[in-house]
Design a protein around this motif. Structure first.
Motif, PDB file in Angstrom:
ATOM      1  N   THR A 181       1.436  -1.075  -0.062  1.00 16.33           N
ATOM      2  CA  THR A 181       0.185   0.473  -0.519  1.00 16.33           C
ATOM      3  C   THR A 181       0.837   1.116  -0.097  1.00 16.33           C
ATOM      4  O   THR A 181      -0.066   2.021  -0.125  1.00 16.33           O
ATOM      5  CB  THR A 181      -0.923  -0.154   1.186  1.00 16.33           C
ATOM      6  OG1 THR A 181      -0.088  -0.249   2.244  1.00 16.33           O
ATOM      7  CG2 THR A 181      -1.632  -1.173   1.375  1.00 16.33           C
ATOM      8  N   GLU A 239     -11.630  10.089  -5.460  1.00 16.27           N
ATOM      9  CA  GLU A 239     -10.460  11.575  -5.795  1.00 16.27           C
ATOM     10  C   GLU A 239     -10.474  11.605  -7.373  1.00 16.27           C
ATOM     11  O   GLU A 239     -10.433  10.960  -8.506  1.00 16.27           O
ATOM     12  CB  GLU A 239      -9.737  11.009  -5.491  1.00 16.27           C
ATOM     13  CG  GLU A 239      -8.566  11.822  -5.775  1.00 16.27           C
ATOM     14  CD  GLU A 239      -6.422  11.013  -4.826  1.00 16.27           C
ATOM     15  OE1 GLU A 239      -5.512  11.199  -5.802  1.00 16.27           O
ATOM     16  OE2 GLU A 239      -7.127  10.858  -4.366  1.00 16.27           O
ATOM     17  N   ARG A 263      -6.044   4.744  -3.624  1.00 13.74           N
ATOM     18  CA  ARG A 263      -4.782   5.254  -3.124  1.00 13.74           C
ATOM     19  C   ARG A 263      -3.919   4.203  -4.822  1.00 13.74           C
ATOM     20  O   ARG A 263      -2.806   4.984  -5.504  1.00 13.74           O
ATOM     21  CB  ARG A 263      -4.489   5.403  -2.280  1.00 13.74           C
ATOM     22  CG  ARG A 263      -4.285   5.567  -1.301  1.00 13.74           C
ATOM     23  CD  ARG A 263      -4.018   5.438   0.463  1.00 13.74           C
ATOM     24  NE  ARG A 263      -2.863   5.903  -0.099  1.00 13.74           N
ATOM     25  CZ  ARG A 263      -1.671   5.579   1.008  1.00 13.74           C
ATOM     26  NH1 ARG A 263      -2.070   4.954   1.589  1.00 13.74           N
ATOM     27  NH2 ARG A 263      -0.970   6.702   1.043  1.00 13.74           N
ATOM     28  N   GLN A 292       4.079   9.483  -4.882  1.00 15.49           N
ATOM     29  CA  GLN A 292       3.131  10.155  -4.531  1.00 15.49           C
ATOM     30  C   GLN A 292       3.648  10.743  -3.213  1.00 15.49           C
ATOM     31  O   GLN A 292       3.683  12.026  -3.047  1.00 15.49           O
ATOM     32  CB  GLN A 292       1.340   9.810  -4.133  1.00 15.49           C
ATOM     33  CG  GLN A 292       0.402   8.801  -5.251  1.00 15.49           C
ATOM     34  CD  GLN A 292      -0.576   8.829  -5.155  1.00 15.49           C
ATOM     35  OE1 GLN A 292      -1.240   9.599  -4.040  1.00 15.49           O
ATOM     36  NE2 GLN A 292      -0.898   7.833  -5.161  1.00 15.49           N
ATOM     37  N   VAL A 325       2.663   3.826  -1.182  1.00 19.76           N
ATOM     38  CA  VAL A 325       2.585   4.897  -3.137  1.00 19.76           C
ATOM     39  C   VAL A 325       3.619   5.839  -2.628  1.00 19.76           C
ATOM     40  O   VAL A 325       3.764   6.931  -2.953  1.00 19.76           O
ATOM     41  CB  VAL A 325       1.736   5.419  -2.969  1.00 19.76           C
ATOM     42  CG1 VAL A 325      -0.179   3.754  -3.491  1.00 19.76           C
ATOM     43  CG2 VAL A 325       1.289   6.272  -1.617  1.00 19.76           C
ATOM     44  N   GLU A 362      -2.203   5.766  -7.413  1.00 18.76           N
ATOM     45  CA  GLU A 362      -0.760   5.676  -7.797  1.00 18.76           C
ATOM     46  C   GLU A 362       0.241   4.691  -9.637  1.00 18.76           C
ATOM     47  O   GLU A 362       1.007   5.538 -10.137  1.00 18.76           O
ATOM     48  CB  GLU A 362       0.436   4.781  -6.797  1.00 18.76           C
ATOM     49  CG  GLU A 362       1.804   4.082  -6.840  1.00 18.76           C
ATOM     50  CD  GLU A 362       2.261   5.486  -6.141  1.00 18.76           C
ATOM     51  OE1 GLU A 362       3.738   5.809  -5.906  1.00 18.76           O
ATOM     52  OE2 GLU A 362       1.881   6.412  -5.543  1.00 18.76           O
ATOM     53  N   MET A 370      -9.188  12.658  -2.305  1.00 21.79           N
ATOM     54  CA  MET A 370     -10.239  11.765  -1.448  1.00 21.79           C
ATOM     55  C   MET A 370     -10.971  12.160  -0.821  1.00 21.79           C
ATOM     56  O   MET A 370     -10.675  12.632   0.090  1.00 21.79           O
ATOM     57  CB  MET A 370      -9.204  10.674  -0.600  1.00 21.79           C
ATOM     58  CG  MET A 370     -10.037   9.054  -1.066  1.00 21.79           C
ATOM     59  SD  MET A 370      -8.510   7.689  -0.297  1.00 21.79           S
ATOM     60  CE  MET A 370      -7.333   7.442  -1.454  1.00 21.79           C
TER      61      MET A 370
END
Length: 317
Positions: free
Chosen positions: A30, A298, A122, A35, A32, A126, A280
């Motif tokens: 998870t 988002e 997310r 970002q 990213v 990415e 988001m």
């Protein structure tokens, strides 16, 4: 060994409660990193624009006559570029019964599903930021789409045979054309780094998929023999490398599963941003019978401040 007659064991016992841990394990990546390293800006329209500026080439023959009449030279005009915002959405629904029952490790299934959908979104963002998609204007029947990082890069590139650049033109960004795949080499990395430096870029990050990270770690560089002198009596095998010190700057390697496996992206994080139109958020939708639907949304885009600050080695096998 033998049991005493009529001994009650668990094999005959009825009603033993299940042993289910209250810990729910999740191993999906998870983080990213793209970002997390680039800048952030605010979009105020579905078409987010910015300007780039280039200086005239250095002229070593710049010499004026004594008493020369001063006349203005042509200026290099600014270039206006832009990218489309993309609406990312994850949708879920949880029945009221699922919220009422006792679930191991979960307080409220609706809250848990919202968290999971947010993490998934997310990851989608990415991946979109790093991909080679073209920008799409959008319409009532076509979803708008941002152009990913690969599509912007035209100045500092190394591509396989028949590979071609995409790039910005006339308000849209075209996707690059994939070429013949080849092995990742140190020479390719050095060539693109030299090109970035010549164009004024100062990249610090190298984004690689797992396969290319493994190939990168096989580069010999100047130090053919890597020594790990940590004072231990046992020898440590060093099988990876995380930093590349080139002739034109140091690159920190960032492994990622979200970029294309066939590409190595050289990034100056100060020269790229994620521009957000709508951050988001999670929103419950109108209740449908005995369930609560929701979505996570988002809306954002990629702002490549100046594509000359970055580079790509594409079409890697």
């Amino acid at each position: 060994m033998a049991l005493a007659t009529n001994t009650q064991t668990t094999y005959q016992t009825v009603g033993i409660r299940e042993d289910l841990s209250n810990v729910v394990s999740r191993i999906d990546i998870t983080e990213v990193a793209f970002q997390g390293n680039i800048g952030k800006s605010k979009a105020t329209q579905r078409y987010h624009e910015w300007q780039t500026q280039a200086l005239a080439s250095a002229n070593p023959a710049n010499a004026a006559l004594e008493g020369d009449i001063t006349a203005a030279t042509a200026s290099t005009p600014r270039v206006r570029v832009g990218n489309r915002t993309q609406i990312f959405k994850k949708v879920g629904a949880v029945s009221d019964t699922a919220r009422a029952v006792d679930i191991a490790g979960i307080d409220d299934e609706l809250d848990e599903q919202k968290i999971l959908k947010g993490l998934e979104l997310r990851r989608d963002v990415e991946a979109a930021l790093l991909q080679n998609a073209a920008s799409v204007v959008g319409s009532d029947s076509t979803a708008p789409r941002m152009a990913g990082m690969e599509s912007w890069l035209t100045s500092n590139v190394s591509r396989g045979t028949s590979g071609a650049n995409g790039g910005f033109s006339g308000g849209t960004v075209a996707a690059p054309t994939d070429g013949t795949q080849r092995a990742f080499t140190q020479a390719q990395l050095d060539t693109v780094m030299q090109s970035v430096y010549s164009n004024g870029g100062k990249p610090t990050l190298l984004f690689l998929g797992p396969a290319q990270k493994t190939a990168f770690s096989a580069f010999t560089g100047i130090a053919v023999n890597r020594v790990n002198n940590d004072g231990n009596s046992q020898v440590t095998i060093v099988g990876g490398a995380d930093v590349y010190l080139s002739n034109f700057g140091k690159l920190t390697v960032v492994p990622t599963i979200f970029s294309r496996a066939r590409s190595a992206l050289i990034i100056d994080p100060k020269m790229v941003k994620k521009a957000t139109l709508r951050p988001m958020f999670t929103e419950n939708l109108a209740k449908q019978g005995d369930a609560t639907p929701f979505h996570v949304i988002e809306e954002s885009t990629l702002e490549v401040v100046n594509e000359k600050a970055h580079g790509i080695i594409a079409d890697l096998s």
